[in-house]
Structures are given as structure tokens and as C-alpha cells.
Design a protein around this motif. Sequence first.
Motif, short mmCIF file in Angstrom:
data_model
loop_
_atom_site.label_atom_id
_atom_site.label_comp_id
_atom_site.label_asym_id
_atom_site.label_seq_id
_atom_site.Cartn_x
_atom_site.Cartn_y
_atom_site.Cartn_z
N TYR A 157 -6.58 13.74 0.26
CA TYR A 157 -5.78 13.01 -0.44
C TYR A 157 -6.32 11.87 -1.54
N ALA A 158 -7.04 11.59 -1.69
CA ALA A 158 -7.52 10.43 -2.71
C ALA A 158 -6.31 10.38 -3.91
N GLU A 159 -6.02 11.66 -4.33
CA GLU A 159 -5.00 11.98 -5.62
C GLU A 159 -3.75 11.61 -5.53
N THR A 160 -3.49 11.03 -4.41
CA THR A 160 -1.85 10.58 -3.96
C THR A 160 -2.09 8.98 -4.13
N LEU A 161 -3.18 8.20 -4.23
CA LEU A 161 -3.71 7.43 -3.47
C LEU A 161 -3.87 6.63 -5.54
N GLY A 219 0.55 -1.34 -0.11
CA GLY A 219 0.28 0.22 -0.01
C GLY A 219 0.75 1.48 -0.14
N MET A 220 0.66 2.40 0.68
CA MET A 220 1.30 3.69 0.42
C MET A 220 0.59 3.98 1.71
N ARG A 221 2.14 4.52 2.43
CA ARG A 221 2.83 4.55 3.42
C ARG A 221 2.80 6.33 4.05
N PHE A 222 2.13 7.51 4.51
CA PHE A 222 2.24 8.97 5.12
C PHE A 222 2.83 8.23 6.17
N GLU A 223 3.58 9.53 4.98
CA GLU A 223 5.67 9.39 6.27
C GLU A 223 5.13 10.81 7.53
N ASN A 224 4.44 11.99 7.18
CA ASN A 224 3.98 12.94 8.08
C ASN A 224 3.14 13.28 8.08
N TYR A 225 1.96 12.06 9.25
CA TYR A 225 0.41 12.20 8.81
C TYR A 225 0.69 12.63 10.54
N HIS A 226 -0.56 13.42 11.36
CA HIS A 226 -0.58 13.97 12.29
C HIS A 226 -1.97 14.08 12.94
N CYS A 227 -2.11 13.80 14.06
CA CYS A 227 -3.49 14.14 14.71
C CYS A 227 -3.88 15.47 14.75
N PRO A 243 -6.95 -1.17 -3.31
CA PRO A 243 -7.12 -2.23 -4.81
C PRO A 243 -7.33 -1.03 -5.85
N GLY A 244 -6.29 -1.52 -7.24
CA GLY A 244 -6.29 0.16 -8.21
C GLY A 244 -5.25 1.03 -7.52
N MET A 245 -5.22 1.53 -5.58
CA MET A 245 -4.34 2.40 -5.73
C MET A 245 -2.98 2.61 -5.87
N LYS A 246 -2.64 3.39 -5.95
CA LYS A 246 -0.86 3.62 -5.82
C LYS A 246 -0.10 2.64 -4.30
N LYS A 247 1.16 2.80 -4.89
CA LYS A 247 1.59 1.13 -3.40
C LYS A 247 2.71 2.88 -3.15
N GLY A 248 3.32 2.86 -2.35
CA GLY A 248 4.84 3.71 -2.09
C GLY A 248 4.89 4.54 -0.51
N VAL A 249 5.75 5.66 -0.60
CA VAL A 249 5.92 6.74 0.30
C VAL A 249 5.37 8.11 -0.12
N GLU A 250 4.14 8.99 0.48
CA GLU A 250 4.14 10.10 0.71
C GLU A 250 4.24 10.80 1.38
N LYS A 251 4.99 12.09 1.64
CA LYS A 251 5.77 12.63 2.23
C LYS A 251 5.33 14.26 2.92
N GLY A 252 4.15 14.51 1.75
CA GLY A 252 3.35 15.72 2.31
C GLY A 252 2.59 15.84 3.83
N PHE A 253 2.55 16.96 4.33
CA PHE A 253 2.08 16.80 5.76
C PHE A 253 0.60 16.79 5.86
N HIS A 254 0.00 15.86 6.17
CA HIS A 254 -1.59 15.63 6.74
C HIS A 254 -1.80 15.47 8.04
N TYR A 255 -3.88 15.06 8.35
CA TYR A 255 -3.80 15.27 9.29
C TYR A 255 -4.58 14.21 9.11
#
Length: 486
Positions: A344-348, A36-44, A307-319
Motif C-alpha cells: 500500500y505504498a501508493e497510499t502513502l 502521519g497516515m492512519r489506517f482505519e481497517n487494518y487487521h492481523c 517523511p515526504g509521504m501523505k497524511k490522513g486516513v485510509e479506509k481500505g481493507f489491509h492485513y
Amino acid sequence: MRILMLDLDTLRPDHLHCYGYERETSPVIDSICEDGMRFENYHCSDAPCLPSRAALLTGRFGIHNGAVNHGGMAADLRLRGIDRDFQNQDLTNGLFYLFRKANFYTASVSTFAERHSSYWFQSGFHEIMNCGKCGGEMVDDVLPTALDWLERKGESDNWFLHINLWDAHTPYRTPLEYGNPFENDPMPAWLTEDVVKEHLKHVGPHGLNEIGMYTDDFARNFPRQLGKATNLKEVKQIVDGYDCGIRYMDEKIGEIIRFLKEKNLYEDMAIIVTSDHGENIGEFGIYSEHGTADEITTRVPMIIKWPGMKKGVEKGFHYNIDLCPTIAELLGQPIYEKWDGQSYAETLKTGEETGHPYLVVSQCSHVCQRAVRFDDYIYIRTYHDGFHLFPVEQLYDLKNDYHEQHNLAEEKPELCAKACRYLVDWEQEMMKKGDSDVDPLWTVMKEGGPYHAKGNLAKYYERLKQTGREEGAEKLKEMYPEEFKK
């Protein structure tokens, strides 16, 4: 389509191997991450437990939904107001309702709503399963219910199952007979003898002298959970206890994943792995608690296999509040105008990096703080220090000082000014956009401070004096004279 959400309480991402941790804590979660996709900078957006899940469910900052504390007037969601419909629109547009609106059968295995009397968290579920231990359970208490549900309904179509596990949360509860797979692993390099000596001087709850909060009491039925630690060897027990909880939980999650693969369900289903907050394990001299608005407490893992979405790492800031609009877009549901998050559906879908230019995160249950996460830095502004003697301003270079040991606020006033501008702009925008003219942080302050700090200082003052920290005791007495009049 089938969707599984693993809601793993108190899980800091930098203690997962897939996020770069040296210890092998998470082989099963790592395998999901590979798919799947791993989000690097994800915060509550709001920490800790109750505020974080209030934000997650509503897609709204605590400054808007009102739930920022663990007690008092700011521990419940705000009333919707005069425009409340037959049903509360904030709840019928909540995270779990999105799946229901998209014709999923929704179920939850969780004790969170009962633990915090936050029954709004159950909105949107057709079926709720509660093992009855109020957050005190182990994965062993949850797994039979989850596997039974999957055995009965897993092969049907269009379901969403939420599973909430608490094994990384204090008290560290992994059974002793499990052993310690990290017994021969080294400590995190930053935790040295000299650092521990400094931490033994710390003033504030959940320090090494009072891991349980304000005393060194410990629960004898949880022998991995120390009441205090006096040397590096005992600090390693704390680290190992936390990591054992992650590894033990991960192995049990493996039973769920094996079941899904045996039933040929895994490949075509979505899996979301996340947490409500992290855990301070030495940062600021705090151990086994999630009591600040810093990088360690507010950063959480987010792994999405879809399913059908991208794999990898996303480094943007997310809540975490970004999940509501993201799921809505993925499921073809309308975007609710009250949500504060952004999709951030576009990332996926394409792998394109999305994210916010900066983040503002808050904590009002142990301290009252707001922090700005920008560039390589985090700026922390303290309104109530929770008896830790924090300065009003703190600034840390996370690229070179991830564990927040060197406060750069005096050295880099221009960066503090930049962060303050972000904070002021955010507060102004939020107050203009919100339904109320009250900032709940100030509700907490007017009530006498965060829930976990109220009514404890007089006794703690005596303990500080008894344990050689008289100077800190007198500073607290000078700062909080009203606490001694109660």
C-alpha cells in the motif's frame, strides 16, 4: 534515514483517542497520528500473539507459514523444504531483514522471541535487547534500555529500532500509585447492567466468572487484574485497567518522542505504530483476552509517519502481512514471490486508497475460527468453539453493531452464502499457491483443538456446575465427550 517501530502488544484501535475513542488514552500516539497516515481497517491475518507476528515477519498467511497455534505442531514456522538455501529464504526476506538489506543498522528491544520460543522473530536484527521478563514487563523495564540505545546511536544515520511494549496485555499491570485517570469517565455505552447480567451466564473461558481463563484466581502482584467481576462497577474496573495500561504506556512513549524532538531527529524520521492484535473487553461475553477471529481481536492500529509521504486516513481493507511488500517498495527492495500481502505504498505516496476487496482472518490458539471481513460485515465460521458454545455461523453488521451483539446469520442467509464463497475461494487459492497440502487449522483440530482449550474441560465442567451453569456444562460434555476420557 531513521525509523522507529512501536510494536504495542494487545492494543485495540478503538481504545485510542485518534481512532475515535472518547477517553483521552493516547495523547502522544495521537500526536504521531496527526503527522502521519492512519489506517482505519487494518487487521492481523492470524491471531493472537505468535501467529500474528509470524505473519507480520514472513509476509505470509498462517495457512502458508504454518504457525497458527500457541503449542503443538502448528506453533512453529514450517520447514522451508527441499529448496531451502544456505539461509532460509522466508527469513532473509522477512520484515526486519528488509531494513538490513537497505543498509540500516537494525535493533530490537523485545521479549517476544523468548516468550514464545519463536526465535525466528529475531532474524534480521544486528542487535537484540531482552529485559528478561518474558512479556511480563512494564514499559518502565523497557524504557531505560530504549533511551540508552537512542542516546548512544540515535544521532547516527540509517537505523531501524523496534520497541515492543506489553502494558495493554493481561495481566493489567499499571502501578496502583499511578491512579486512575478514567475514574470519573463513563463506561462504554454498550456495556449496560442488562448486558453484564447476560455475560454472567456466559459459558467459556475468560468470562466474567473466570477472567483468568478457567478459574477466578488472580495475581496478587497485579491488583488491577480482577479474577472475576459480578456487577457493572467491577466491569468498569476491567475497562479502566485496560485503558490505564494504554495511557501509562503512552506517557512513557512520550519520553521517547521528547528525546527525539530535543535531538532534532523527530521531523525527518519515520515512525510506525501498530499492534499484534486487539482485546475482547465484553464482546461475546469474553473479557481481558484475545481469543476469537472477530473484528475486535483481529483489528489493529496502523499509523505510519514517513517523511515526504501523505497524511490522513485510509479506509481500505489491509492485513499486517501487507507491511512487508510496502516497506520493500518504500526502500527500493525487490518483492519476494512468496509474500501473500500487497503493497500500500501508493497510499502513502499519493493518498490514493488501496486495499483488498475483503479479508480472511484466522484464530487457532483459543478457538479454531476463520472470518471474512467484507463491506460492513464480518462473517465468522467456527470449527472448534474453545468451549464458548459458539454457533457454526455468525454474521454481524459492524456499522450498526460494532460490539457484535446480534448474530444475523439466520436472518441474512444470502450474506452468509456470499461470505462462504469468499472463504472457499480464498482457501482454494491459498492451498494451490502454498508449499504444503496441509492446512494448519486442521493440524490443530486433529491434535485435539486449540492449545488453550486442550485438557481443561473436565475441571471447568465441575466449576460450571458449581456456579449455576449446569445447562452449559452438560452441553459441553455432550459436544466434547473425548475430553472426559483423558
